[in-house]
Design a protein around this motif. Structure first.
Motif, short mmCIF file in Angstrom:
data_model
loop_
_atom_site.label_atom_id
_atom_site.label_comp_id
_atom_site.label_asym_id
_atom_site.label_seq_id
_atom_site.Cartn_x
_atom_site.Cartn_y
_atom_site.Cartn_z
N MET A 1 0.83 -1.20 0.00
CA MET A 1 0.00 0.00 0.00
C MET A 1 0.88 1.27 0.00
N ALA A 2 1.97 1.23 0.77
CA ALA A 2 2.83 2.41 0.89
C ALA A 2 3.56 2.73 -0.40
N ASP A 3 3.73 1.77 -1.29
CA ASP A 3 4.42 2.04 -2.55
C ASP A 3 3.45 2.23 -3.72
N GLN A 4 2.17 2.10 -3.45
CA GLN A 4 1.16 2.30 -4.50
C GLN A 4 1.21 3.75 -5.00
N GLN A 5 1.16 3.90 -6.32
CA GLN A 5 1.18 5.23 -6.94
C GLN A 5 -0.09 5.99 -6.55
N LEU A 6 0.06 7.25 -6.16
CA LEU A 6 -1.08 8.10 -5.83
C LEU A 6 -1.36 9.04 -6.98
N ASP A 7 -2.61 9.12 -7.37
CA ASP A 7 -3.06 10.01 -8.44
C ASP A 7 -3.54 11.31 -7.81
N VAL A 8 -2.79 12.39 -8.03
CA VAL A 8 -3.09 13.68 -7.42
C VAL A 8 -3.51 14.67 -8.50
N LEU A 9 -4.71 15.19 -8.35
CA LEU A 9 -5.24 16.17 -9.28
C LEU A 9 -4.81 17.56 -8.84
N VAL A 10 -4.30 18.35 -9.78
CA VAL A 10 -3.87 19.72 -9.48
C VAL A 10 -4.85 20.68 -10.12
N ILE A 11 -5.44 21.52 -9.29
CA ILE A 11 -6.37 22.55 -9.75
C ILE A 11 -5.67 23.89 -9.59
N CYS A 12 -5.53 24.62 -10.68
CA CYS A 12 -4.95 25.96 -10.61
C CYS A 12 -6.08 26.98 -10.66
N GLY A 13 -6.10 27.87 -9.69
CA GLY A 13 -7.16 28.87 -9.60
C GLY A 13 -6.97 30.05 -10.52
N SER A 14 -5.86 30.11 -11.23
CA SER A 14 -5.59 31.21 -12.14
C SER A 14 -5.70 30.75 -13.59
N LEU A 15 -6.25 31.59 -14.42
CA LEU A 15 -6.36 31.29 -15.85
C LEU A 15 -5.29 32.04 -16.67
N ARG A 16 -4.51 32.88 -16.00
CA ARG A 16 -3.52 33.72 -16.67
C ARG A 16 -2.31 32.91 -17.12
N ALA A 32 8.01 16.35 -5.50
CA ALA A 32 7.15 15.39 -4.79
C ALA A 32 7.86 14.05 -4.55
N PRO A 33 7.36 13.30 -3.57
CA PRO A 33 7.84 11.93 -3.40
C PRO A 33 7.57 11.13 -4.67
N PRO A 34 8.37 10.10 -4.96
CA PRO A 34 8.23 9.36 -6.22
C PRO A 34 6.87 8.69 -6.42
N ALA A 35 6.16 8.38 -5.34
CA ALA A 35 4.89 7.67 -5.48
C ALA A 35 3.70 8.59 -5.79
N MET A 36 3.96 9.89 -5.93
CA MET A 36 2.88 10.83 -6.27
C MET A 36 2.95 11.16 -7.76
N LYS A 37 1.85 10.94 -8.45
CA LYS A 37 1.75 11.28 -9.88
C LYS A 37 0.72 12.40 -10.01
N PHE A 38 1.07 13.44 -10.72
CA PHE A 38 0.21 14.62 -10.83
C PHE A 38 -0.43 14.72 -12.21
N ARG A 39 -1.66 15.22 -12.23
CA ARG A 39 -2.31 15.55 -13.50
C ARG A 39 -3.12 16.82 -13.30
N ASP A 40 -3.24 17.59 -14.37
CA ASP A 40 -3.97 18.85 -14.30
C ASP A 40 -5.47 18.60 -14.41
N ALA A 41 -6.22 19.36 -13.65
CA ALA A 41 -7.68 19.31 -13.74
C ALA A 41 -8.12 19.93 -15.06
N PRO A 42 -9.28 19.50 -15.58
CA PRO A 42 -9.81 20.17 -16.77
C PRO A 42 -10.05 21.66 -16.46
N SER A 43 -9.99 22.47 -17.47
CA SER A 43 -10.18 23.90 -17.29
C SER A 43 -11.63 24.22 -16.91
N PHE A 44 -11.76 25.22 -16.07
CA PHE A 44 -13.10 25.71 -15.72
C PHE A 44 -13.38 27.05 -16.41
N ALA A 45 -12.52 27.43 -17.35
CA ALA A 45 -12.58 28.75 -17.98
C ALA A 45 -13.91 29.04 -18.68
#
Length: 191
Positions: A1-16, A32-45
């Motif tokens: 469990m401790a080495d399982q990849q974590l899917d982390v969504l990144v939301i940016c509050g700026s559109l600039r 980030a620690p190696p087990a964290m994988k980041f992806r961008d949230a869809p735009s809310f623009a």
């Protein structure tokens, strides 16, 4: 469990395009620690301003549904946002308002960490305070400390590349991400 990849969504509050907060969000994978994988949230623009009449007549816009689906599928969320007029940027608040109306609330029981960068001495801290209130109202589980508040952002990012160059901020982000990884894992259902 401790080495399982974590899917982390990144939301940016700026559109600039030249946003320090977007630059801060782009910095996360390399700190980030190696087990964290980041992806961008869809735009809310392109989300229309929330209106119950619109929701009732037309349902949820595709952008709100995509945003909610991305939140639901993530193990954790990091919101990186500037402060507008001592509070949450309108576009980010509008997106939260849209998904808050959904029957299966996407933020419910979701671990969320906050970061901000701003030009002044408070670094977006008032936005973080208000955002915490909004997220608590929809049952998000907020990560506490360490807080990432990048003050005097123009001095801490490279003028041309927008790379974060301030070692104190870099170290603090590393600490937050390591602690947030543990926080997410602690909240995950046990098999």
């Amino acid at each position: 469990m401790a080495d399982q990849q974590l899917d982390v969504l990144v939301i940016c509050g700026s559109l600039r395009k030249g946003s320090y907060n977007a630059a801060l969000a782009r910095t996360l994978p390399k700190l980030a620690p190696p087990a964290m994988k980041f992806r961008d949230a869809p735009s809310f623009a392109n989300l229309p301003i929330y209106n119950f009449d619109h929701q009732q007549a037309d349902g949820f816009p595709a952008g709100a549904t995509a945003w909610a689906d991305a939140i639901r599928s993530a193990d954790g969320i990091i919101i990186v946002s500037p402060e507008y007029n001592w509070s949450i940027p309108g576009g980010l608040k509008n997106a939260i308002d849209w998904v808050s109306r959904m029957k299966e609330q996407p933020f419910k029981d979701k671990p969320v960490a906050l970061q901000s960068a701003a030009g002044g001495i408070l670094g977006g801290s008032r936005m973080q305070y208000h955002l915490r209130q909004s997220l608590l109202s929809i049952d998000a589980i907020l990560f506490g400390r360490p807080e990432v508040i990048v003050t005097f952002a123009a001095q801490k990012f490279d003028e041309k590349t927008l790379e974060l160059k301030d070692q104190t901020a870099i170290d603090l982000i590393k600490q937050q991400l390591a602690a947030f990884e543990k926080f997410i894992r602690r909240l995950q259902p046990k098999d």
